[in-house]
Design a protein around this motif. Structure first.
Motif, PDB file in Angstrom:
ATOM      1  N   GLU A  76       1.012  -0.983   0.002  1.00  0.00           N
ATOM      2  CA  GLU A  76       0.188  -0.178   0.005  1.00  0.00           C
ATOM      3  C   GLU A  76       0.852   1.091  -0.338  1.00  0.00           C
ATOM      4  O   GLU A  76       0.914   1.913  -0.494  1.00  0.00           O
ATOM      5  N   HIS A  77       2.006   1.173   0.376  1.00  0.00           N
ATOM      6  CA  HIS A  77       2.524   2.449   0.443  1.00  0.00           C
ATOM      7  C   HIS A  77       3.699   2.657  -0.486  1.00  0.00           C
ATOM      8  O   HIS A  77       3.151   3.572  -0.840  1.00  0.00           O
ATOM      9  N   TYR A  78       4.181   2.118  -1.054  1.00  0.00           N
ATOM     10  CA  TYR A  78       5.118   1.713  -2.062  1.00  0.00           C
ATOM     11  C   TYR A  78       3.697   2.003  -3.917  1.00  0.00           C
ATOM     12  O   TYR A  78       4.373   3.001  -4.446  1.00  0.00           O
ATOM     13  N   SER A  79       2.500   1.647  -3.188  1.00  0.00           N
ATOM     14  CA  SER A  79       1.642   1.566  -4.640  1.00  0.00           C
ATOM     15  C   SER A  79       1.140   3.690  -3.941  1.00  0.00           C
ATOM     16  O   SER A  79       1.196   4.166  -5.125  1.00  0.00           O
ATOM     17  N   ARG A  80       1.276   3.969  -2.702  1.00  0.00           N
ATOM     18  CA  ARG A  80       0.321   5.326  -2.882  1.00  0.00           C
ATOM     19  C   ARG A  80       0.964   6.175  -3.061  1.00  0.00           C
ATOM     20  O   ARG A  80       1.406   7.853  -3.846  1.00  0.00           O
ATOM     21  N   LEU A  81       2.126   5.799  -3.641  1.00  0.00           N
ATOM     22  CA  LEU A  81       3.984   6.979  -4.144  1.00  0.00           C
ATOM     23  C   LEU A  81       3.656   7.620  -5.994  1.00  0.00           C
ATOM     24  O   LEU A  81       3.879   7.752  -5.738  1.00  0.00           O
ATOM     25  N   LEU A  82       2.670   6.568  -5.884  1.00  0.00           N
ATOM     26  CA  LEU A  82       2.963   5.871  -7.092  1.00  0.00           C
ATOM     27  C   LEU A  82       1.280   7.159  -8.119  1.00  0.00           C
ATOM     28  O   LEU A  82       1.288   7.217  -9.471  1.00  0.00           O
ATOM     29  N   GLN A  86      -1.247   8.694 -12.288  1.00  0.00           N
ATOM     30  CA  GLN A  86      -2.860   8.785 -12.744  1.00  0.00           C
ATOM     31  C   GLN A  86      -2.821  10.367 -13.907  1.00  0.00           C
ATOM     32  O   GLN A  86      -3.175   9.814 -14.624  1.00  0.00           O
ATOM     33  N   HIS A  87      -2.011  11.135 -13.688  1.00  0.00           N
ATOM     34  CA  HIS A  87      -1.844  12.414 -14.793  1.00  0.00           C
ATOM     35  C   HIS A  87      -0.970  12.699 -15.433  1.00  0.00           C
ATOM     36  O   HIS A  87      -0.672  13.921 -15.910  1.00  0.00           O
ATOM     37  N   ASP A  88       0.049  11.185 -15.418  1.00  0.00           N
ATOM     38  CA  ASP A  88       1.523  12.296 -16.119  1.00  0.00           C
ATOM     39  C   ASP A  88       0.321  11.761 -17.213  1.00  0.00           C
ATOM     40  O   ASP A  88       1.421  10.369 -18.137  1.00  0.00           O
ATOM     41  N   ARG A  89       1.407  12.984 -18.708  1.00  0.00           N
ATOM     42  CA  ARG A  89       1.066  12.233 -19.640  1.00  0.00           C
ATOM     43  C   ARG A  89       2.788  12.176 -20.417  1.00  0.00           C
ATOM     44  O   ARG A  89       2.588  12.540 -21.177  1.00  0.00           O
ATOM     45  N   ASN A  90       3.566  11.972 -20.337  1.00  0.00           N
ATOM     46  CA  ASN A  90       5.161  11.959 -20.268  1.00  0.00           C
ATOM     47  C   ASN A  90       5.528  10.868 -20.894  1.00  0.00           C
ATOM     48  O   ASN A  90       6.251  10.085 -21.370  1.00  0.00           O
ATOM     49  N   GLY A  95      -0.577   1.199 -17.482  1.00  0.00           N
ATOM     50  CA  GLY A  95      -1.356   0.281 -17.265  1.00  0.00           C
ATOM     51  C   GLY A  95       0.067  -0.410 -16.596  1.00  0.00           C
ATOM     52  O   GLY A  95       0.052  -1.293 -15.706  1.00  0.00           O
ATOM     53  N   PHE A  96       1.499  -0.500 -16.949  1.00  0.00           N
ATOM     54  CA  PHE A  96       2.063  -1.126 -15.935  1.00  0.00           C
ATOM     55  C   PHE A  96       2.412  -0.190 -14.523  1.00  0.00           C
ATOM     56  O   PHE A  96       2.530  -1.166 -14.094  1.00  0.00           O
ATOM     57  N   LEU A 118      -7.549   4.509 -10.977  1.00  0.00           N
ATOM     58  CA  LEU A 118      -7.617   3.133 -12.125  1.00  0.00           C
ATOM     59  C   LEU A 118      -8.316   3.844 -13.490  1.00  0.00           C
ATOM     60  O   LEU A 118      -7.305   4.204 -14.061  1.00  0.00           O
ATOM     61  N   ILE A 119      -8.914   4.327 -13.235  1.00  0.00           N
ATOM     62  CA  ILE A 119     -10.328   5.403 -14.183  1.00  0.00           C
ATOM     63  C   ILE A 119      -9.282   6.263 -14.355  1.00  0.00           C
ATOM     64  O   ILE A 119      -9.450   6.845 -15.792  1.00  0.00           O
ATOM     65  N   GLN A 120      -8.604   6.686 -13.499  1.00  0.00           N
ATOM     66  CA  GLN A 120      -8.164   8.655 -14.352  1.00  0.00           C
ATOM     67  C   GLN A 120      -7.256   7.948 -15.091  1.00  0.00           C
ATOM     68  O   GLN A 120      -6.857   9.007 -16.009  1.00  0.00           O
TER      69      GLN A 120
END
Ligand code: GLY
Length: 372
Positions: A76-82, A86-90, A95-96, A118-120
């Motif tokens: 959960e902690h490492y997922s939250r850091l990512l 969800q808004h990264d357009r670069n 999906g990865f 996930l949807i965003q």
């Protein structure tokens, strides 16, 4: 009856847990991409920042197998850091990042916020769509289509299924068709990149960054295609995608060397010196093994199902031996040796790579879980 592979696979997973736990202690909150001389911490170039979901994803896989609350907390902690990604357009890699983290987290809890992320992320990825050429462009630029994106487009189908948004489904479907028609060849091999005229959408030809040549068969790209089309079939039920995955599998099965671990490119000239010649890519084997274990359950043909499983297990058997598993290599911080990131840039060549670690753990966990 217990599968004879399972005890060895469990031992490899125990080793994988120890290596990842050590990394989180040595370098908290650090998301490495590849090792240098077996060490995760170094000043090497990233090329692009796409692998965070693999480290956090391994933690979810460890939790799945062990139900250990410490792995759940770390996951959960490492997922939250990512989450901000969800808004990264670069990057074309959402999906990865999210399917291996927020998806298992959402499936474990049903929390609406996780579904929203996930949807965003799926909507953000869909913004890469090039309407003229009908594909999601790579991080290189709007003219570039990568085979790797086949492993990310499932996130858009996922978002379409969750929301009923038919525009998302249309974009994802068009991307899969363009990739099949331009990058997947009749023999099932794949080009790494396709180049397009952005204004007209006209296809200009095959290209590559990480493979040997535009018309070669970069091993990891083929693995991305095989597994990606299999995932798209799982999310859509449309047989046309299963057909592509099986065509990729045909090439894989008929070109794999006798020791079951591919060279970095299926058309590498093995008489050349390293790294251009007989350099293995253990990460490609791990990805394909995990994909073939899914294809085994998807194909309607019994003989194919048997061949997919036998090949997946043969690859995993090779990878759990000390030639590949770093278990007998003192000081090596990764799990799997002999992966490759980017040969031409000399990044992570003959090293551990984070996606190799993840798909190895995922594939072993699939086999071990079946015994439960
Ligand atoms: N660029 C994604 C990969 O190295 O496979």
């Amino acid at each position: 009856m217990t599968d004879p592979h399972v005890e060895r696979y469990k031992a490899a997973l125990d080793f994988a847990e120890r290596q990842v736990a050590q990394l989180t202690t040595n370098a908290p909150d650090f998301f490495p991409i590849y090792t240098e001389n077996g060490r995760w911490q170094h000043g090497g170039e990233l090329w692009t920042d796409w692998t965070g979901g693999f480290l956090a994803g391994m933690m979810w896989q460890f939790f799945r197998r062990t139900q250990d609350a410490q792995w759940r907390g770390r996951a959960e902690h490492y997922s939250r850091l990512l989450e901000h990604r969800q808004h990264d357009r670069n990057v074309h890699d959402l999906g990865f990042i999210f399917l291996n983290t927020y998806r298992p987290w959402f499936e474990a809890t049903g929390e609406p916020h996780l579904r929203d992320v996930l949807i965003q992320a799926g909507r953000t990825l869909a913004m890469r769509f090039q309407p003229k050429g009908e594909y999601l462009s790579s991080f290189i630029g709007p003219q570039s289509l990568f085979i790797d994106i086949m492993m990310n487009v499932p996130l858009i189908f996922y978002a379409a299924n969750e929301t009923g948004d038919e525009d998302l489904r249309r974009i994802a479907t068009a991307h899969c068709r363009t990739t099949r028609d331009r990058l997947v060849r009749p023999d099932g091999s794949t080009a790494h990149e396709g180049l397009f005229d952005v204004d007209s959408g006209e296809f200009q030809g095959e290209s590559t960054h990480q493979g040997l040549a535009p018309d070669s068969a970069w091993a990891r790209g083929l693995a991305w295609s095989l597994y990606g089309y299999s995932q798209v079939y799982a999310l859509t039920g449309e047989k046309e995608w299963l057909d592509v995955a099986e065509r990729n599998a045909d090439y894989w099965l008929t070109h794999l060397p006798k020791d079951h671990v591919p060279y970095w490119d299926f058309r590498a000239d093995l008489s050349q010196p390293l790294p251009w010649g007989p350099q293995k890519d253990s990460s490609a084997a791990a990805i394909a093994a995990s994909g073939l274990l899914d294809l085994e359950l998807q194909t309607p043909a019994l003989d194919r199902a048997v061949a997919y499983r036998e090949t997946a297990l043969a690859m995993l058997d090779a990878l759990v031996a000390p030639e590949y598993l770093a278990v007998d290599t003192p000081g090596w911080e990764g799990i799997l040796k002999h992966g490759v990131y980017h040969t031409k840039k000399n990044l992570g060549v003959d090293e551990s790579v984070m996606w190799g670690e993840f798909f190895f753990v995922e594939a072993l966990t699939k086999v071990v879980d079946k015994e439960h």
